[in-house]
Design a protein around this motif. Structure first.
Motif, mmCIF file in Angstrom:
data_model
loop_
_atom_site.group_PDB
_atom_site.id
_atom_site.type_symbol
_atom_site.label_atom_id
_atom_site.label_comp_id
_atom_site.label_asym_id
_atom_site.label_seq_id
_atom_site.Cartn_x
_atom_site.Cartn_y
_atom_site.Cartn_z
ATOM 1 N N SER A 56 4.012 -0.885 -4.039
ATOM 2 C CA SER A 56 4.749 -1.258 -2.828
ATOM 3 C C SER A 56 3.782 -1.853 -1.805
ATOM 4 O O SER A 56 2.596 -2.041 -2.083
ATOM 5 C CB SER A 56 5.478 -0.043 -2.260
ATOM 6 O OG SER A 56 4.554 0.807 -1.629
ATOM 7 N N THR A 58 2.411 -0.540 0.649
ATOM 8 C CA THR A 58 1.294 0.364 0.948
ATOM 9 C C THR A 58 0.135 0.110 -0.012
ATOM 10 O O THR A 58 -1.032 0.192 0.377
ATOM 11 C CB THR A 58 1.773 1.829 0.881
ATOM 12 O OG1 THR A 58 2.879 1.964 1.783
ATOM 13 C CG2 THR A 58 0.684 2.808 1.278
ATOM 14 N N THR A 133 7.359 -3.039 11.898
ATOM 15 C CA THR A 133 8.742 -2.727 11.549
ATOM 16 C C THR A 133 9.287 -1.560 12.367
ATOM 17 O O THR A 133 10.493 -1.374 12.467
ATOM 18 C CB THR A 133 8.806 -2.381 10.044
ATOM 19 O OG1 THR A 133 7.831 -3.180 9.371
ATOM 20 C CG2 THR A 133 10.164 -2.666 9.453
ATOM 21 N N ASP A 158 -1.177 -7.499 8.026
ATOM 22 C CA ASP A 158 -0.091 -6.862 7.281
ATOM 23 C C ASP A 158 1.179 -7.651 7.562
ATOM 24 O O ASP A 158 1.754 -7.587 8.651
ATOM 25 C CB ASP A 158 0.047 -5.405 7.738
ATOM 26 C CG ASP A 158 1.282 -4.717 7.147
ATOM 27 O OD1 ASP A 158 2.128 -5.390 6.521
ATOM 28 O OD2 ASP A 158 1.405 -3.490 7.341
#
Ligand code: PMP
Length: 382
Positions: A56, A58, A133, A158
Protein backbone atom coordinates in the motif's frame (compact mmCIF):
# COMPACT_ATOMS: atom_id res chain seq x y z
CA UNK A 1 -17.07 9.56 -2.41
CA UNK A 2 -14.41 8.84 0.22
CA UNK A 3 -10.79 9.91 -0.24
CA UNK A 4 -9.74 6.41 -1.30
CA UNK A 5 -10.31 3.78 -2.35
CA UNK A 6 -12.29 5.69 -4.96
CA UNK A 7 -14.59 4.65 -7.82
CA UNK A 8 -12.77 2.80 -10.59
CA UNK A 9 -13.41 2.77 -14.31
CA UNK A 10 -15.10 -0.43 -15.60
CA UNK A 11 -12.31 -0.99 -18.13
CA UNK A 12 -9.82 -1.02 -15.23
CA UNK A 13 -11.99 -3.47 -13.30
CA UNK A 14 -12.21 -5.72 -16.35
CA UNK A 15 -8.42 -5.73 -16.65
CA UNK A 16 -8.28 -7.06 -13.07
CA UNK A 17 -10.24 -10.09 -14.26
CA UNK A 18 -7.70 -10.96 -16.97
CA UNK A 19 -6.50 -14.55 -16.72
CA UNK A 20 -3.47 -14.42 -14.44
CA UNK A 21 -0.35 -14.93 -16.51
CA UNK A 22 2.98 -16.10 -15.20
CA UNK A 23 4.92 -13.09 -13.95
CA UNK A 24 7.61 -13.97 -16.46
CA UNK A 25 5.29 -14.60 -19.42
CA UNK A 26 6.18 -12.41 -22.42
CA UNK A 27 2.69 -10.83 -22.55
CA UNK A 28 2.91 -9.82 -18.90
CA UNK A 29 6.45 -8.47 -19.23
CA UNK A 30 5.21 -6.20 -22.03
CA UNK A 31 2.34 -4.91 -19.90
CA UNK A 32 4.52 -4.30 -16.84
CA UNK A 33 7.15 -2.53 -18.94
CA UNK A 34 4.50 -0.27 -20.44
CA UNK A 35 3.03 0.47 -16.99
CA UNK A 36 6.45 1.60 -15.74
CA UNK A 37 6.96 3.89 -18.73
CA UNK A 38 3.46 5.33 -18.29
CA UNK A 39 3.97 5.96 -14.59
CA UNK A 40 7.12 7.93 -15.36
CA UNK A 41 5.07 10.04 -17.80
CA UNK A 42 2.33 10.61 -15.22
CA UNK A 43 4.98 11.99 -12.83
CA UNK A 44 6.38 14.15 -15.66
CA UNK A 45 9.82 12.82 -14.83
CA UNK A 46 11.39 11.52 -18.06
CA UNK A 47 14.73 10.60 -16.52
CA UNK A 48 13.54 9.23 -13.18
CA UNK A 49 13.42 5.58 -12.13
CA UNK A 50 9.93 4.18 -11.55
CA UNK A 51 9.19 1.39 -9.05
CA UNK A 52 5.91 -0.53 -8.82
CA UNK A 53 5.76 -2.92 -5.86
CA UNK A 54 2.97 -4.91 -4.20
CA UNK A 55 1.94 -3.06 -1.07
CA UNK A 56 0.00 0.00 0.00
CA UNK A 57 0.99 3.66 0.14
CA UNK A 58 2.70 3.09 3.46
CA UNK A 59 5.11 0.72 1.74
CA UNK A 60 5.87 3.43 -0.84
CA UNK A 61 6.73 5.73 2.08
CA UNK A 62 8.86 2.98 3.61
CA UNK A 63 10.74 2.34 0.35
CA UNK A 64 11.68 6.02 0.17
CA UNK A 65 12.81 6.17 3.79
CA UNK A 66 14.57 2.79 3.93
CA UNK A 67 16.67 3.56 0.86
CA UNK A 68 17.47 7.23 1.27
CA UNK A 69 18.12 7.60 4.96
CA UNK A 70 20.85 5.99 7.05
CA UNK A 71 20.92 5.83 10.84
CA UNK A 72 21.99 9.15 12.33
CA UNK A 73 21.17 11.20 9.24
CA UNK A 74 18.91 14.19 9.64
CA UNK A 75 15.45 14.49 8.11
CA UNK A 76 13.07 17.44 8.08
CA UNK A 77 9.39 16.51 8.08
CA UNK A 78 7.14 19.31 6.86
CA UNK A 79 4.12 18.22 8.86
CA UNK A 80 0.57 19.01 7.76
CA UNK A 81 -1.22 16.18 9.56
CA UNK A 82 -1.77 12.47 10.06
CA UNK A 83 0.31 11.16 7.16
CA UNK A 84 3.22 13.48 7.90
CA UNK A 85 3.17 12.05 11.45
CA UNK A 86 3.44 8.60 9.88
CA UNK A 87 6.43 9.73 7.82
CA UNK A 88 8.15 10.97 10.99
CA UNK A 89 7.48 7.62 12.70
CA UNK A 90 8.96 5.75 9.75
CA UNK A 91 12.04 7.95 9.65
CA UNK A 92 12.62 7.40 13.35
CA UNK A 93 12.16 3.67 12.90
CA UNK A 94 15.00 3.74 10.37
CA UNK A 95 17.25 5.62 12.75
CA UNK A 96 16.99 9.14 11.33
CA UNK A 97 17.31 12.20 13.50
CA UNK A 98 13.96 13.84 12.79
CA UNK A 99 13.14 17.53 12.97
CA UNK A 100 9.58 18.62 12.28
CA UNK A 101 8.19 21.82 10.84
CA UNK A 102 4.68 21.42 12.21
CA UNK A 103 1.61 23.24 10.95
CA UNK A 104 -1.58 23.75 12.89
CA UNK A 105 -4.44 21.67 11.41
CA UNK A 106 -5.63 23.35 8.21
CA UNK A 107 -2.51 25.44 7.79
CA UNK A 108 0.16 25.05 5.14
CA UNK A 109 3.86 25.52 5.82
CA UNK A 110 5.60 28.82 5.36
CA UNK A 111 8.19 28.16 2.65
CA UNK A 112 10.66 30.85 3.76
CA UNK A 113 10.59 29.47 7.29
CA UNK A 114 11.17 25.90 6.02
CA UNK A 115 14.07 27.08 3.90
CA UNK A 116 15.58 28.83 6.90
CA UNK A 117 15.42 25.56 8.87
CA UNK A 118 16.86 23.65 5.90
CA UNK A 119 19.72 26.10 5.51
CA UNK A 120 21.20 25.57 8.92
CA UNK A 121 20.30 21.95 9.41
CA UNK A 122 22.65 19.52 7.60
CA UNK A 123 19.60 17.60 6.43
CA UNK A 124 19.77 14.64 4.09
CA UNK A 125 16.08 14.69 3.21
CA UNK A 126 12.99 16.82 3.52
CA UNK A 127 9.59 15.15 3.34
CA UNK A 128 6.29 16.78 2.53
CA UNK A 129 2.77 15.46 2.06
CA UNK A 130 1.42 16.87 -1.22
CA UNK A 131 -2.18 16.65 -0.05
CA UNK A 132 -2.69 15.68 3.56
CA UNK A 133 -5.71 13.42 3.46
CA UNK A 134 -6.49 14.17 7.10
CA UNK A 135 -6.89 17.93 6.62
CA UNK A 136 -7.42 18.47 2.90
CA UNK A 137 -4.43 20.83 2.91
CA UNK A 138 -2.51 21.21 -0.34
CA UNK A 139 1.12 21.98 0.49
CA UNK A 140 3.10 24.45 -1.65
CA UNK A 141 5.21 21.56 -2.97
CA UNK A 142 6.75 23.33 -5.92
CA UNK A 143 8.24 26.03 -3.71
CA UNK A 144 9.22 23.53 -1.02
CA UNK A 145 11.06 21.10 -3.31
CA UNK A 146 12.81 24.01 -4.99
CA UNK A 147 13.90 25.29 -1.58
CA UNK A 148 15.20 21.80 -0.71
CA UNK A 149 17.05 21.68 -4.03
CA UNK A 150 18.70 25.05 -3.32
CA UNK A 151 19.89 23.73 0.03
CA UNK A 152 21.20 20.47 -1.42
CA UNK A 153 18.58 18.43 0.45
CA UNK A 154 16.72 15.51 -1.16
CA UNK A 155 12.97 16.03 -1.35
CA UNK A 156 10.46 13.23 -0.82
CA UNK A 157 6.88 14.06 -1.73
CA UNK A 158 4.04 11.85 -0.51
CA UNK A 159 1.57 12.04 -3.37
CA UNK A 160 -0.78 9.29 -2.20
CA UNK A 161 -3.76 11.66 -2.14
CA UNK A 162 -2.53 13.81 -5.02
CA UNK A 163 -0.69 11.98 -7.82
CA UNK A 164 -2.60 12.28 -11.11
CA UNK A 165 -5.04 14.69 -9.44
CA UNK A 166 -2.97 17.70 -8.36
CA UNK A 167 -0.53 19.56 -10.59
CA UNK A 168 2.95 18.12 -10.20
CA UNK A 169 5.97 18.37 -12.49
CA UNK A 170 8.53 16.16 -10.81
CA UNK A 171 11.48 16.85 -13.06
CA UNK A 172 10.83 20.51 -13.80
CA UNK A 173 10.44 21.23 -10.09
CA UNK A 174 13.37 19.02 -9.10
CA UNK A 175 11.49 16.71 -6.71
CA UNK A 176 13.61 13.67 -5.88
CA UNK A 177 10.94 11.15 -4.93
CA UNK A 178 7.27 11.19 -5.81
CA UNK A 179 5.53 8.32 -4.09
CA UNK A 180 1.95 7.19 -4.26
CA UNK A 181 -0.49 4.28 -4.08
CA UNK A 182 -2.93 2.84 -6.57
CA UNK A 183 -6.29 3.43 -4.90
CA UNK A 184 -6.83 7.17 -5.33
CA UNK A 185 -6.32 9.37 -8.39
CA UNK A 186 -4.21 6.64 -10.02
CA UNK A 187 -7.52 4.80 -10.37
CA UNK A 188 -6.64 1.18 -9.47
CA UNK A 189 -7.86 -0.86 -6.48
CA UNK A 190 -5.61 -0.88 -3.40
CA UNK A 191 -2.44 -2.97 -3.44
CA UNK A 192 0.26 -1.10 -5.35
CA UNK A 193 3.02 1.10 -4.00
CA UNK A 194 4.45 3.38 -6.69
CA UNK A 195 7.51 5.61 -6.66
CA UNK A 196 9.38 7.71 -9.17
CA UNK A 197 12.94 8.41 -8.07
CA UNK A 198 15.28 11.07 -9.51
CA UNK A 199 18.82 10.34 -10.70
CA UNK A 200 20.15 12.39 -7.81
CA UNK A 201 18.26 10.26 -5.28
CA UNK A 202 19.34 7.02 -6.98
CA UNK A 203 22.94 8.25 -6.73
CA UNK A 204 22.42 9.05 -3.05
CA UNK A 205 21.16 5.50 -2.56
CA UNK A 206 24.16 4.09 -4.46
CA UNK A 207 26.58 5.93 -2.20
CA UNK A 208 25.11 4.60 1.07
CA UNK A 209 27.61 3.49 3.68
CA UNK A 210 25.29 0.98 5.35
CA UNK A 211 23.02 -1.69 3.85
CA UNK A 212 19.27 -1.10 3.61
CA UNK A 213 17.75 -2.79 6.65
CA UNK A 214 14.62 -4.13 4.98
CA UNK A 215 15.01 -6.78 2.30
CA UNK A 216 11.56 -6.26 0.74
CA UNK A 217 12.07 -2.49 0.60
CA UNK A 218 15.62 -2.55 -0.78
CA UNK A 219 16.09 -0.79 -4.13
CA UNK A 220 18.98 -3.25 -4.70
CA UNK A 221 16.39 -6.02 -5.04
CA UNK A 222 13.86 -4.04 -7.06
CA UNK A 223 15.98 -1.98 -9.43
CA UNK A 224 17.12 -4.94 -11.56
CA UNK A 225 13.52 -6.13 -11.72
CA UNK A 226 12.14 -2.78 -12.89
CA UNK A 227 14.97 -2.40 -15.40
CA UNK A 228 14.39 -5.90 -16.74
CA UNK A 229 10.63 -5.41 -17.19
CA UNK A 230 11.19 -2.14 -18.98
CA UNK A 231 13.73 -3.80 -21.25
CA UNK A 232 11.31 -6.66 -21.97
CA UNK A 233 13.30 -9.29 -20.09
CA UNK A 234 11.99 -11.71 -17.43
CA UNK A 235 13.19 -11.23 -13.86
CA UNK A 236 12.18 -12.33 -10.40
CA UNK A 237 12.67 -11.07 -6.89
CA UNK A 238 9.20 -11.40 -5.36
CA UNK A 239 6.02 -12.28 -7.25
CA UNK A 240 4.39 -9.13 -8.62
CA UNK A 241 0.61 -8.61 -8.27
CA UNK A 242 -0.01 -9.60 -11.87
CA UNK A 243 -3.66 -8.58 -12.09
CA UNK A 244 -3.16 -5.23 -10.39
CA UNK A 245 -0.40 -4.49 -12.89
CA UNK A 246 -2.80 -5.27 -15.74
CA UNK A 247 -5.26 -2.81 -14.20
CA UNK A 248 -2.53 -0.22 -13.66
CA UNK A 249 -1.43 -0.33 -17.27
CA UNK A 250 -5.02 0.35 -18.38
CA UNK A 251 -5.63 3.13 -15.88
CA UNK A 252 -2.35 4.92 -16.63
CA UNK A 253 -3.24 4.67 -20.32
CA UNK A 254 -6.55 6.41 -19.62
CA UNK A 255 -4.83 9.07 -17.54
CA UNK A 256 -2.33 9.86 -20.29
CA UNK A 257 -5.05 9.89 -22.93
CA UNK A 258 -6.90 12.51 -20.91
CA UNK A 259 -3.59 14.38 -20.64
CA UNK A 260 -1.94 15.45 -17.40
CA UNK A 261 -2.78 19.16 -17.68
CA UNK A 262 -6.41 18.44 -18.57
CA UNK A 263 -6.64 15.90 -15.75
CA UNK A 264 -5.27 18.39 -13.22
CA UNK A 265 -7.66 21.02 -14.59
CA UNK A 266 -10.68 18.68 -14.36
CA UNK A 267 -9.89 17.90 -10.73
CA UNK A 268 -9.62 21.64 -10.11
CA UNK A 269 -12.95 22.37 -11.85
CA UNK A 270 -14.78 19.65 -9.93
CA UNK A 271 -13.24 20.83 -6.65
CA UNK A 272 -14.32 24.40 -7.35
CA UNK A 273 -17.88 23.25 -8.03
CA UNK A 274 -17.87 21.26 -4.77
CA UNK A 275 -16.62 24.30 -2.90
CA UNK A 276 -19.39 26.45 -4.37
CA UNK A 277 -21.87 23.87 -3.08
CA UNK A 278 -20.29 23.78 0.37
CA UNK A 279 -20.30 27.58 0.59
CA UNK A 280 -23.99 27.68 -0.31
CA UNK A 281 -24.67 25.23 2.52
CA UNK A 282 -22.72 27.41 4.94
CA UNK A 283 -20.09 24.72 5.49
CA UNK A 284 -16.56 25.70 6.48
CA UNK A 285 -13.47 23.99 5.07
CA UNK A 286 -10.63 22.88 7.34
CA UNK A 287 -7.89 24.45 5.19
CA UNK A 288 -7.44 28.06 6.20
CA UNK A 289 -7.55 29.48 2.67
CA UNK A 290 -8.52 28.54 -0.87
CA UNK A 291 -4.84 28.68 -1.86
CA UNK A 292 -3.99 25.77 0.44
CA UNK A 293 -7.12 23.72 -0.26
CA UNK A 294 -6.74 20.42 -2.08
CA UNK A 295 -8.60 19.65 -5.29
CA UNK A 296 -8.72 15.94 -4.52
CA UNK A 297 -10.90 16.08 -1.42
CA UNK A 298 -12.90 18.43 0.78
CA UNK A 299 -12.48 18.38 4.56
CA UNK A 300 -15.48 20.16 6.13
CA UNK A 301 -16.42 21.08 9.68
CA UNK A 302 -19.82 19.82 10.78
CA UNK A 303 -22.13 22.78 11.13
CA UNK A 304 -23.55 23.76 14.52
CA UNK A 305 -25.72 20.99 15.98
CA UNK A 306 -24.61 18.31 13.50
CA UNK A 307 -22.24 15.41 14.21
CA UNK A 308 -20.90 12.22 12.61
CA UNK A 309 -24.41 10.72 12.58
CA UNK A 310 -24.96 12.78 9.42
CA UNK A 311 -22.63 10.39 7.58
CA UNK A 312 -25.20 7.63 8.11
CA UNK A 313 -27.88 9.92 6.73
CA UNK A 314 -25.73 10.64 3.67
CA UNK A 315 -25.32 6.91 3.15
CA UNK A 316 -29.11 6.58 3.22
CA UNK A 317 -29.12 9.22 0.49
CA UNK A 318 -26.80 7.03 -1.58
CA UNK A 319 -23.45 8.68 -0.97
CA UNK A 320 -20.64 7.29 1.18
CA UNK A 321 -18.53 9.93 2.92
CA UNK A 322 -15.61 9.65 5.36
CA UNK A 323 -15.24 10.88 8.93
CA UNK A 324 -12.40 13.02 10.26
CA UNK A 325 -8.87 11.64 10.73
CA UNK A 326 -6.75 14.38 12.24
CA UNK A 327 -6.04 13.35 15.84
CA UNK A 328 -6.92 16.79 17.26
CA UNK A 329 -10.13 17.39 15.33
CA UNK A 330 -11.37 13.92 14.38
CA UNK A 331 -14.94 14.28 15.64
CA UNK A 332 -15.47 17.80 14.34
CA UNK A 333 -15.31 17.33 10.60
CA UNK A 334 -15.93 14.98 7.68
CA UNK A 335 -14.33 14.37 4.29
CA UNK A 336 -15.56 14.05 0.73
CA UNK A 337 -13.17 12.59 -1.83
CA UNK A 338 -13.24 13.82 -5.42
CA UNK A 339 -10.64 11.89 -7.36
CA UNK A 340 -10.22 9.86 -10.53
CA UNK A 341 -13.39 9.41 -12.60
CA UNK A 342 -15.27 12.20 -10.80
CA UNK A 343 -17.36 14.33 -13.14
CA UNK A 344 -20.10 16.99 -13.03
CA UNK A 345 -22.89 14.51 -12.29
CA UNK A 346 -20.97 13.15 -9.29
CA UNK A 347 -20.60 16.69 -7.98
CA UNK A 348 -24.32 17.41 -8.25
CA UNK A 349 -25.39 14.04 -6.83
CA UNK A 350 -23.01 14.36 -3.88
CA UNK A 351 -23.78 17.97 -3.06
CA UNK A 352 -27.50 17.16 -3.27
CA UNK A 353 -27.14 14.14 -0.98
CA UNK A 354 -25.13 16.16 1.56
CA UNK A 355 -27.81 18.86 1.49
CA UNK A 356 -30.57 16.30 2.18
CA UNK A 357 -28.52 14.57 4.89
CA UNK A 358 -27.82 17.88 6.62
CA UNK A 359 -31.45 18.85 6.35
CA UNK A 360 -32.48 15.54 7.96
CA UNK A 361 -29.96 16.30 10.73
CA UNK A 362 -31.61 19.66 11.37
CA UNK A 363 -29.28 21.96 9.39
CA UNK A 364 -31.70 23.69 7.08
CA UNK A 365 -30.90 25.61 3.94
CA UNK A 366 -33.02 26.83 1.06
CA UNK A 367 -33.87 23.65 -0.93
CA UNK A 368 -31.58 23.17 -3.91
CA UNK A 369 -29.33 26.10 -3.09
CA UNK A 370 -26.15 24.00 -2.98
CA UNK A 371 -26.91 22.11 -6.17
CA UNK A 372 -27.67 25.39 -7.93
CA UNK A 373 -24.40 26.92 -6.76
CA UNK A 374 -22.39 23.89 -7.86
CA UNK A 375 -24.21 23.80 -11.19
CA UNK A 376 -23.54 27.50 -11.77
CA UNK A 377 -19.85 26.89 -11.13
CA UNK A 378 -19.80 23.92 -13.52
CA UNK A 379 -21.51 25.96 -16.23
CA UNK A 380 -19.16 28.89 -15.76
CA UNK A 381 -16.10 26.62 -15.92
CA UNK A 382 -16.97 24.90 -19.19
N1 PMP B 1 -0.10 9.15 2.59
C1 PMP B 1 -1.25 9.74 2.35
C2 PMP B 1 -1.27 11.19 2.01
C3 PMP B 1 -2.44 9.00 2.39
O1 PMP B 1 -3.61 9.59 2.14
C4 PMP B 1 -2.39 7.63 2.70
C5 PMP B 1 -3.64 6.76 2.74
N2 PMP B 1 -4.83 7.39 2.88
C6 PMP B 1 -1.14 7.06 2.96
C7 PMP B 1 -0.02 7.85 2.89
C8 PMP B 1 -1.00 5.63 3.30
O2 PMP B 1 -1.43 4.83 2.26
P1 PMP B 1 -2.00 3.36 2.52
O3 PMP B 1 -3.22 3.49 3.36
O4 PMP B 1 -2.30 2.88 1.12
O5 PMP B 1 -0.93 2.60 3.19
Amino acid sequence: MIPGPVEFDPEVMRALGTKTASHVAPEFITVFGRALKRFREVCLAPSAQPFVVAGSGTLAMELAVANLVEPGERALVVNTGYFSDRMATLLERYGAEVVQAKCAPGEAPDVAEVERVLAGGRFKVMTVTHVDTSTGVLAPVEALVKAAGRQGVLSVVDGVCATAGETFHQEAWGADVYLTASQKAIGVPPGLALLCVSKRAMDAWRSRRTPVRSLYADFAEWLPIMEAYEAGRPAYFATPPVNLVYALEVSLGQILREGMEERFARHRRMAQAFRAGWRALGLKLLPVSEAVTANTLSALYYPEGVDAAVLGRAREQGVVLAGGLHPQLKTRYFRVGHMNVVGPSDVLATVGAVERALSAAGHRSEPGVAVAAAQAELLAAR
